[in-house]
Design a protein around this motif. Structure first.
Motif, PDB file in Angstrom:
ATOM      1  N   SER A   1      -7.023   7.576  -4.590  1.00 36.46           N
ATOM      2  CA  SER A   1      -7.845   6.744  -3.712  1.00 36.46           C
ATOM      3  C   SER A   1      -8.899   5.982  -4.503  1.00 36.46           C
ATOM      4  N   ARG A   2      -9.512   6.653  -5.468  1.00 37.63           N
ATOM      5  CA  ARG A   2     -10.540   5.992  -6.265  1.00 37.63           C
ATOM      6  C   ARG A   2      -9.929   4.892  -7.128  1.00 37.63           C
ATOM      7  N   LEU A   3      -8.742   5.139  -7.665  1.00 36.29           N
ATOM      8  CA  LEU A   3      -8.065   4.113  -8.459  1.00 36.29           C
ATOM      9  C   LEU A   3      -7.759   2.891  -7.602  1.00 36.29           C
ATOM     10  N   ALA A   4      -7.432   3.104  -6.326  1.00 37.67           N
ATOM     11  CA  ALA A   4      -7.202   1.981  -5.417  1.00 37.67           C
ATOM     12  C   ALA A   4      -8.489   1.177  -5.220  1.00 37.67           C
ATOM     13  N   HIS A   5      -9.610   1.880  -5.121  1.00 43.24           N
ATOM     14  CA  HIS A   5     -10.896   1.188  -4.999  1.00 43.24           C
ATOM     15  C   HIS A   5     -11.175   0.331  -6.232  1.00 43.24           C
TER      16      HIS A   5
ATOM     17  N   THR B   1      -2.116  -9.822  -6.386  1.00 46.58           N
ATOM     18  CA  THR B   1      -1.295  -8.895  -7.175  1.00 46.58           C
ATOM     19  C   THR B   1      -1.985  -7.540  -7.294  1.00 46.58           C
ATOM     20  N   LEU B   2      -3.286  -7.569  -7.553  1.00 42.98           N
ATOM     21  CA  LEU B   2      -4.049  -6.319  -7.697  1.00 42.98           C
ATOM     22  C   LEU B   2      -4.067  -5.541  -6.382  1.00 42.98           C
ATOM     23  N   LEU B   3      -4.264  -6.228  -5.282  1.00 44.15           N
ATOM     24  CA  LEU B   3      -4.321  -5.559  -3.980  1.00 44.15           C
ATOM     25  C   LEU B   3      -2.956  -4.988  -3.596  1.00 44.15           C
ATOM     26  N   GLN B   4      -1.900  -5.705  -3.900  1.00 41.66           N
ATOM     27  CA  GLN B   4      -0.551  -5.201  -3.609  1.00 41.66           C
ATOM     28  C   GLN B   4      -0.260  -3.955  -4.424  1.00 41.66           C
ATOM     29  N   LYS B   5      -0.723  -3.947  -5.666  1.00 37.88           N
ATOM     30  CA  LYS B   5      -0.549  -2.751  -6.512  1.00 37.88           C
ATOM     31  C   LYS B   5      -1.318  -1.564  -5.929  1.00 37.88           C
ATOM     32  N   ALA B   6      -2.517  -1.830  -5.423  1.00 33.60           N
ATOM     33  CA  ALA B   6      -3.313  -0.759  -4.812  1.00 33.60           C
ATOM     34  C   ALA B   6      -2.602  -0.190  -3.588  1.00 33.60           C
ATOM     35  N   ILE B   7      -1.978  -1.062  -2.795  1.00 39.23           N
ATOM     36  CA  ILE B   7      -1.238  -0.599  -1.614  1.00 39.23           C
ATOM     37  C   ILE B   7      -0.040   0.255  -2.033  1.00 39.23           C
ATOM     38  N   ASN B   8       0.654  -0.184  -3.064  1.00 39.09           N
ATOM     39  CA  ASN B   8       1.824   0.561  -3.539  1.00 39.09           C
ATOM     40  C   ASN B   8       1.417   1.913  -4.125  1.00 39.09           C
ATOM     41  N   ASP B   9       0.312   1.946  -4.860  1.00 40.88           N
ATOM     42  CA  ASP B   9      -0.124   3.183  -5.520  1.00 40.88           C
ATOM     43  C   ASP B   9      -0.751   4.173  -4.544  1.00 40.88           C
ATOM     44  N   ALA B  10      -1.440   3.652  -3.523  1.00 37.63           N
ATOM     45  CA  ALA B  10      -2.128   4.531  -2.561  1.00 37.63           C
ATOM     46  C   ALA B  10      -1.862   4.010  -1.144  1.00 37.63           C
ATOM     47  N   PRO B  11      -0.676   4.292  -0.591  1.00 41.99           N
ATOM     48  CA  PRO B  11      -0.313   3.751   0.731  1.00 41.99           C
ATOM     49  C   PRO B  11      -1.265   4.177   1.845  1.00 41.99           C
ATOM     50  N   GLN B  12      -1.894   5.343   1.710  1.00 42.36           N
ATOM     51  CA  GLN B  12      -2.771   5.848   2.764  1.00 42.36           C
ATOM     52  C   GLN B  12      -4.171   5.250   2.705  1.00 42.36           C
ATOM     53  N   ALA B  13      -4.466   4.471   1.670  1.00 41.27           N
ATOM     54  CA  ALA B  13      -5.795   3.869   1.537  1.00 41.27           C
ATOM     55  C   ALA B  13      -5.898   2.643   2.441  1.00 41.27           C
TER      56      ALA B  13
END
Length: 386
Positions: free
Chosen positions: A178-182, A203-215
């Motif tokens: 979750s913190r990495l998504a932030h 691109t960065l936001l899509q990566k955050a969604i892929n890495d932390a779907p629950q965020a």
């Protein structure tokens, strides 16, 4: 010349007596020194317990002078200097320890850690970072990484923070997804605002969604980006997905969900989703969005505003009561503005958000608390609903 054994027999007792006398003198001196050093040490400890830090420092300096090889006294003295804010003196003490070639490995690591804390407390973040990096492979490694993480967050160096968080996660110190998504969201905001680079931000936001779907944050932030580019339908779909992946965060986006739905012609779809959400997790923000959706759909105002009553039946709410009464007729209508003003004034503090970690309150919602710097410490509910 014949060897006269008589002289040897006479010399042995004399040599023995001289050796015994010398040893007694050494022991006496050692006892004196040993008595003096602990006395100064305990004197300093007594002053410390009595919160007399000036006297404690004087006593510890005296003890160090009597026994300069005692590392524990140096550590005590350095810690005292740091607590008093005399960071330069604390640094000198710990650097002196590190300069000793005979210092044990465990004490050397401890001194290095203490030195990094000196720099950190003094606000010398660059020097603190260098000192902390030297603790890799020591027993202070994880503490150093956590401190480095705090430094990088404080200085908003998000790539370095992400690298450190990943190392902590790989070492089994916790889940930092979750913190990495932030961190990715923060980098996306920087790319969008400073660099004017929406493609990189996306691109960065899509990566955050892929890495932390629950965020919830990456979806909300990407939806705002798409809406700003005119893609209201894409923004609505992203906000709609919040109900699936992070339903507790839907109140944060209820108003924006309705706006994008209306802009893309999906008002009924949004109304159905908001109604379902309110049934599962009653929320004032969701109830307000439902009222607005009903009004937009042509529902009579009196009927639409019944959602405030439904909400109060599930959860008593002064805010909902004030909003319902705002459009209700009074028997003494001339008193209505005064009564309404009083109700709104009383309800305003209840509409804030509160950090669960430190109690910091704010009108706006924060992903990282401005008070204690904790992430995700604000419940997505108003104070009245907690």
């Amino acid at each position: 010349m014949e060897f006269d054994i008589t002289w040897m027999l006479l010399g042995l007792p004399i040599a023995f007596a001289l050796g015994w006398l010398a040893s007694r003198l050494d022991l006496r001196q050692l006892r004196i020194e040993n008595r003096q050093a602990p006395k100064a040490y305990f004197k300093g400890l007594n002053h410390l317990l009595n919160e007399q830090q000036d006297q404690a420092i004087d006593a510890f300096i005296e003890a160090v002078q009597k026994d300069p090889d005692t590392s524990e006294l140096h550590f005590a003295l350095g810690n005292l200097f740091r607590r008093r804010g005399e960071y330069e003196r604390a640094v000198r003490v710990h650097e002196h320890l590190l300069s000793r070639a005979d210092l044990a490995k465990s004490d050397r690591e401890r001194a290095q850690h203490a030195l990094s804390l000196d720099f950190l407390k003094a606000g010398l973040l660059d020097r603190a970072e260098d000192a902390l990096r030297k603790l890799d492979g020591t027993r202070f490694q994880e503490q150093a990484w956590l401190t480095l993480l705090a430094i990088y967050e404080r200085s908003r160096e998000w790539p370095q923070a992400a690298e450190t968080a990943q190392r902590l996660q790989q070492s089994g110190h916790g889940d930092f997804a979750s913190r990495l998504a932030h961190y990715l969201c923060e980098q996306a905001a920087t790319a969008l605002v400073r660099a004017k680079d929406p493609a990189s931000a996306r691109t960065l936001l899509q990566k955050a969604i892929n890495d932390a779907p629950q965020a919830a944050r990456p979806r909300i932030q990407l939806a705002a980006l798409l809406a700003g580019q005119g893609d209201q339908a894409g923004a609505f779909e992203l906000l709609e997905s919040v109900q699936k992946y992070a339903p507790q965060a839907l109140p944060l986006v209820a108003a924006e969900l309705l706006r994008t739905a209306q802009a893309s012609g999906q008002n009924q779809r949004a109304l159905a989703l908001l109604t379902q959400s309110h049934e599962e997790f009653p929320s004032l923000d969701v109830a307000e969005a439902i009222v607005q959706a009903e009004l937009a759909a042509g529902t009579p105002a009196e009927e639409a505003r019944q959602w405030y009553i439904r909400h109060m039946q599930q959860e008593p709410s002064l805010i909902a009561a004030a909003r319902w009464l705002a459009h209700e007729p009074f028997a003494h209508e001339q008193a209505h503005p005064t009564v309404q003003q009083s109700l709104d004034h009383a309800a305003r503090p209840l509409a804030r958000y509160r950090c669960a970690a430190c109690g910091f309150e704010a009108q706006a919602y924060f992903w990282q608390c401005p008070g204690c710097q904790a992430w995700d410490s604000f419940p997505p509910r108003r104070i009245e609903e907690l």
